[in-house]
Write an enzyme that holds these catalytic residues in place. Sequence first.
Site, short mmCIF file in Angstrom:
data_model
loop_
_atom_site.label_atom_id
_atom_site.label_comp_id
_atom_site.label_asym_id
_atom_site.label_seq_id
_atom_site.Cartn_x
_atom_site.Cartn_y
_atom_site.Cartn_z
CG HIS A 2 4.15 7.60 52.79
ND1 HIS A 2 3.64 6.40 52.35
CD2 HIS A 2 3.98 7.61 54.13
CE1 HIS A 2 3.16 5.72 53.37
NE2 HIS A 2 3.37 6.41 54.46
CB THR A 55 -0.93 0.03 1.23
OG1 THR A 55 -0.15 -0.08 2.42
CG2 THR A 55 -1.93 -1.12 1.18
CE LYS A 101 -0.32 16.88 6.18
NZ LYS A 101 1.04 16.82 5.60
CB ILE A 118 5.48 -0.14 7.63
CG1 ILE A 118 6.58 -0.76 8.50
CG2 ILE A 118 5.98 1.15 6.96
CD1 ILE A 118 7.03 0.11 9.66
#
Length: 489
Positions: A250, A66, A134, A123
């Site tokens: 603590h 892709t 985006k 990936i």
Amino acid sequence: MKIKTALISVYDKSGILELAQKLFDNNVEIISSGGTSKYLKENNIKVTEVEDYTGFSEIFDGRVKTLHPKIHAGILARGEKDSEELKKMGAKKIDLVVVNLYPFKEEVRKGSSNDEIIEKIDIGGPTMLRAAAKNYKYTIAVGDPTDYSEISLDGMSELQSRKLASNIFNKTNLYDSDVASWLKDTKEINLRYGENPHQSAKLKVETTSPIDFLNPLQGKQISYNNVADAMAAWNCVNEFEKPSVCIVKHTNPCGVASDMNLENAYKKAFSTDPTSAFGGVIALNQKADSKVITSIMANQFVEVLIAPDFDQEAINLLKKKENIRVLKGDKFEHFTESYKFNSGVYLEQTDDNLNFEKIKLESNTKAKPDSNDINDLLFAMKVAKHVKSNAIVIAKDEMTLGIGAGQMSRVISTKIAFMKAKEEKLDVKDCVLASDAFFPFRDNIDIAANEGVKHIIQPGGSVKDDEVIAAADEHGISMTMTGYRHFKH
């Protein structure tokens, strides 16, 4: 936004058949690849194979399929602005990207081989999702089956797409974090519980950890609170070059001391507040020998003990108390950044790595500290840096005499520090006092003077500095200003 073309590539097939059928029934063209394409075809849903669309066959056993300009141009195209250029390259606008990622974390948990885990680092998936997110004004990105119901074929608003885009970046951020943790050889341990028994907790440890939590020399399983206290103690004790000991309860130091002898440093630290030291976490910045271990075991119950190393006699002695968690720590360069994350709020800051030896000290009072006084003042301020605000530390001869921590009022912190010293019948005459932040009024100075303080160190910077300096002059006290505050929340 109307959906005319969708790209679907999913590892998790949950709900994808129903979504694809809905798209198909509404004449949405579906581009798909690999196992997703095969699965959809088997269920009589027409798809366009990615390689038929791009004219490029997948290579390297599917590693590259892709990552192609026609895919990413279609995802990133901005409406009419890019339509002509998109047409020239023979690409289509991709309106919807439905991708979920290889199960990287699950592969790690299975104990798979290094090569098998690497092949589960996705990936193409994150790249397509991030590109779509985006371009949320023109492309809808969906990365989780739980979000499929958000897809509307009647049209999607920019606001709806932006919300889905936010989900995508959260998802890819977590995915990248999981991969980074694995590459850094981060180990994950399920703890018995968190700060309280009803809270679940995990410990994630990277190779850069200054304390070796994964390979304890002995002791019960480390707890959530033990880890927090151990880091607090180790950070504090490493402020000092001389043999030093820090006892923490603590996450606050309750006793800190330096000496030419580690056993003496422990005895001084313990004498600050023996009551609070019970059940504490102890950090030593030098190799532990049988003498210091004998003193510790004779004096108090210990939860955790940390040192750079332990000699064999010390280890033999500790074996008699097999529940004590004994850890090794490495001296380390301070981290440059620190983080806090809670309920969707993420805080990041540069760390408080101030080199006290290089700061310019100013004394505007009539009385001035000599070199020995300065040594004690810096010792006290180094401790105050590791005490929760508002922090007041009184000290003498590189030994804490009293510590006031975590109070809403600086006056109360001051009173608590002297109260602690009185409880242990410690001599505070001519001691020094460190404050992690400026004094807003002279009241702290008056209290300190009445108790016997001879020298004070503080950042300065209050609008009342002149009043505070005048108060110090009235009492014959020296006041040193550092110009640096050390709030610790």
